[in-house]
Design an enzyme around this catalytic site. Sequence first.
Site, PDB file in Angstrom:
ATOM      1  NE  ARG A  18     -55.330  28.040  51.895  1.00 19.28           N
ATOM      2  CZ  ARG A  18     -55.302  27.064  50.969  1.00 19.28           C
ATOM      3  NH1 ARG A  18     -55.466  25.799  51.327  1.00 19.28           N
ATOM      4  NH2 ARG A  18     -55.123  27.357  49.695  1.00 19.28           N
TER       5      ARG A  18
ATOM      6  CG  ASP B 274     -58.794  38.590  60.108  1.00 16.48           C
ATOM      7  OD1 ASP B 274     -57.738  39.250  60.138  1.00 16.48           O
ATOM      8  OD2 ASP B 274     -59.712  38.727  60.944  1.00 16.48           O
TER       9      ASP B 274
ATOM     10  CG  HIS C 206     -45.853  15.818  50.679  1.00 16.63           C
ATOM     11  ND1 HIS C 206     -45.530  17.005  50.052  1.00 16.63           N
ATOM     12  CD2 HIS C 206     -47.196  15.686  50.564  1.00 16.63           C
ATOM     13  CE1 HIS C 206     -46.638  17.560  49.579  1.00 16.63           C
ATOM     14  NE2 HIS C 206     -47.665  16.772  49.876  1.00 16.63           N
TER      15      HIS C 206
ATOM     16  CB  CYS D  12     -58.968  24.773  51.512  1.00 16.21           C
ATOM     17  SG  CYS D  12     -57.881  24.029  52.743  1.00 16.21           S
TER      18      CYS D  12
ATOM     19  CG  HIS E  25     -48.198  22.200  48.411  1.00 16.96           C
ATOM     20  ND1 HIS E  25     -48.771  20.949  48.276  1.00 16.96           N
ATOM     21  CD2 HIS E  25     -47.118  22.201  47.586  1.00 16.96           C
ATOM     22  CE1 HIS E  25     -48.075  20.238  47.401  1.00 16.96           C
ATOM     23  NE2 HIS E  25     -47.071  20.982  46.960  1.00 16.96           N
TER      24      HIS E  25
ATOM     25  CB  CYS F 161     -53.001  23.670  52.433  1.00 17.98           C
ATOM     26  SG  CYS F 161     -54.345  22.646  51.843  1.00 17.98           S
TER      27      CYS F 161
END
Length: 142
Positions: A125, A119, A108, A71, A111, A127
């Site tokens: 996730r 899997d 911060h 990503c 997210h 991120c």
Amino acid sequence: MKPTEREYTVQKSDEEWRAALSPAEYQVLRQAGTERPFVGEYTDTKTVGVYACRACGTELFRSETKFESHCGWPSFYTPLAGESVELIEDRSLGMKRVEVRCATCGSHLGHVFEGEGYDTPTDQRYCINSISLTLRPEPTDS
């Protein structure tokens, strides 16, 4: 960043955060910005160790929970045990997202997303912006 009701263990004034962080770190950690995808220093890192909050040093994620999500940002399927991160619903872009913050200083991190079909044991996730983290490698035997 949207203020929360939470009292953070590490608290600094805006001026103190600006003095302690680079402008890019401040923009992500204290203003909930996002670094560009595929440019962060930890996106493809395979080093074994612990990822800590760059702002306060709190340990957040272990390398064993990092996975290839492709990503553009480091992805983890779970934070460290306990309450090392704080999750806050974020509707700032007209959609529901869940912001991840350091539970110690409120910075911060990124997210968390669920149900994307990776899997992983949690189907989550996390991120996370590389610039929000500092990797502490495990010592190697020489």
